[in-house]
Design an enzyme around this catalytic site. Structure first.
Site, short mmCIF file in Angstrom:
data_model
loop_
_atom_site.label_atom_id
_atom_site.label_comp_id
_atom_site.label_asym_id
_atom_site.label_seq_id
_atom_site.Cartn_x
_atom_site.Cartn_y
_atom_site.Cartn_z
CG ASP A 151 4.11 111.85 -84.73
OD1 ASP A 151 5.01 111.59 -85.56
OD2 ASP A 151 3.43 110.97 -84.17
NE ARG A 180 4.79 108.84 -86.51
CZ ARG A 180 4.04 107.97 -85.83
NH1 ARG A 180 3.95 106.72 -86.26
NH2 ARG A 180 3.40 108.34 -84.74
CG HIS A 186 -0.95 112.75 -86.27
ND1 HIS A 186 -0.37 111.52 -86.06
CD2 HIS A 186 -0.60 113.50 -85.20
CE1 HIS A 186 0.32 111.54 -84.91
NE2 HIS A 186 0.19 112.73 -84.37
CB CYS A 229 -2.23 111.30 -82.29
SG CYS A 229 -1.44 112.56 -81.25
CO CO Z 1 0.43 113.16 -82.38
#
Ligand code: CO
Length: 223
Positions: free
Chosen positions: A44, A46, A98, A101
């Site tokens: 990801d 982020r 996280h 997700c």
């Molecule tokens: Co993720």
């Protein structure tokens, strides 16, 4: 004109900035790397590993894939781990999941993505495994958060069960495996309390982490 010129400009600014503080930074780093940590995280965009923990190039060895999975037959992930442990001698392996997700969400909602569904099947397996306290029909937001955490706990155990970790411990090498989770909404990390420094500790740490997780007031049935 190259549409990605801005990235090259940003790269130059970044490199110049580091060299302004330490002129030989890149030259020294090019000769060797001695990271203390292996980070296994989600792809990801982020959740940028180095930035989250404020580490410079050379300080964090990184493996990322969709939903931070550690799969026993994934030779890409295993090779990263073997290089990190056997060659670089990292002291810590951090599995960092996280909240929010997309991989976990796809598994929980049953959304079909394509080839990745086969990869995400591992998360559905985690969900099935814990059907006792995470009803597999539950799609409440808290169940989504809980599965993100459960996934980290399971992946920590998968790290501990690799021949790589077990062989390192057997030969007396210092190695600790950690399970963390990152909040997209506040940028903060949380330790999920599963910390393993020896194979003999793994099962106890696993049970304790599941106990804490299942009793958390954050989760619907306990709230
Ligand atoms: Co993720």
């Amino acid at each position: 004109m190259n549409m990605l010129d801005s990235l090259f400009e940003k790269n130059r600014t970044w490199a110049d900035g580091i060299r302004a503080q330490e002129p030989d930074f890149f030259l020294n780093l090019s000769k060797q790397q001695t990271p203390q940590y292996l980070w296994i995280g989600c792809s990801d965009s982020r959740v940028p590993a180095n930035e989250i923990v404020g580490l410079q190039p050379g300080e964090l060895f990184v493996h990322r894939n969709i939903a931070n999975l550690v799969v026993h037959t994934d030779f890409n992930g295993l090779s990263v781990m073997q290089f990190a442990v056997d060659i670089l001698k990292v002291r810590h392996i951090i599995v960092c999941g996280h909240y929010g997700c997309s991989g976990v969400k796809a598994a929980i909602s049953g959304t079909r993505i394509g080839l990745s569904d086969n990869w995400l099947r591992h998360i559905e397996d985690v969900r099935q495994k814990h059907a006792g306290f995470l009803d597999i029909t539950n799609t409440e937001p808290w169940a989504y958060d809980m599965l993100c955490e459960l996934n980290v706990v399971e992946q920590v155990m998968n790290v501990c069960c690799t021949t790589i970790a077990r062989d390192a411990w057997e030969r007396g090498q210092e190695l600790t495996v950690h399970g963390w989770i990152y909040g997209l909404q506040d940028g903060l990390l949380k330790d999920l309390g599963i910390t393993v420094s020896n194979f003999s500790e793994a099962a106890t740490a696993y049970r304790a982490a599941l106990g804490v997780l299942s009793a958390s007031p954050r989760y619907g049935k306990n709230g």
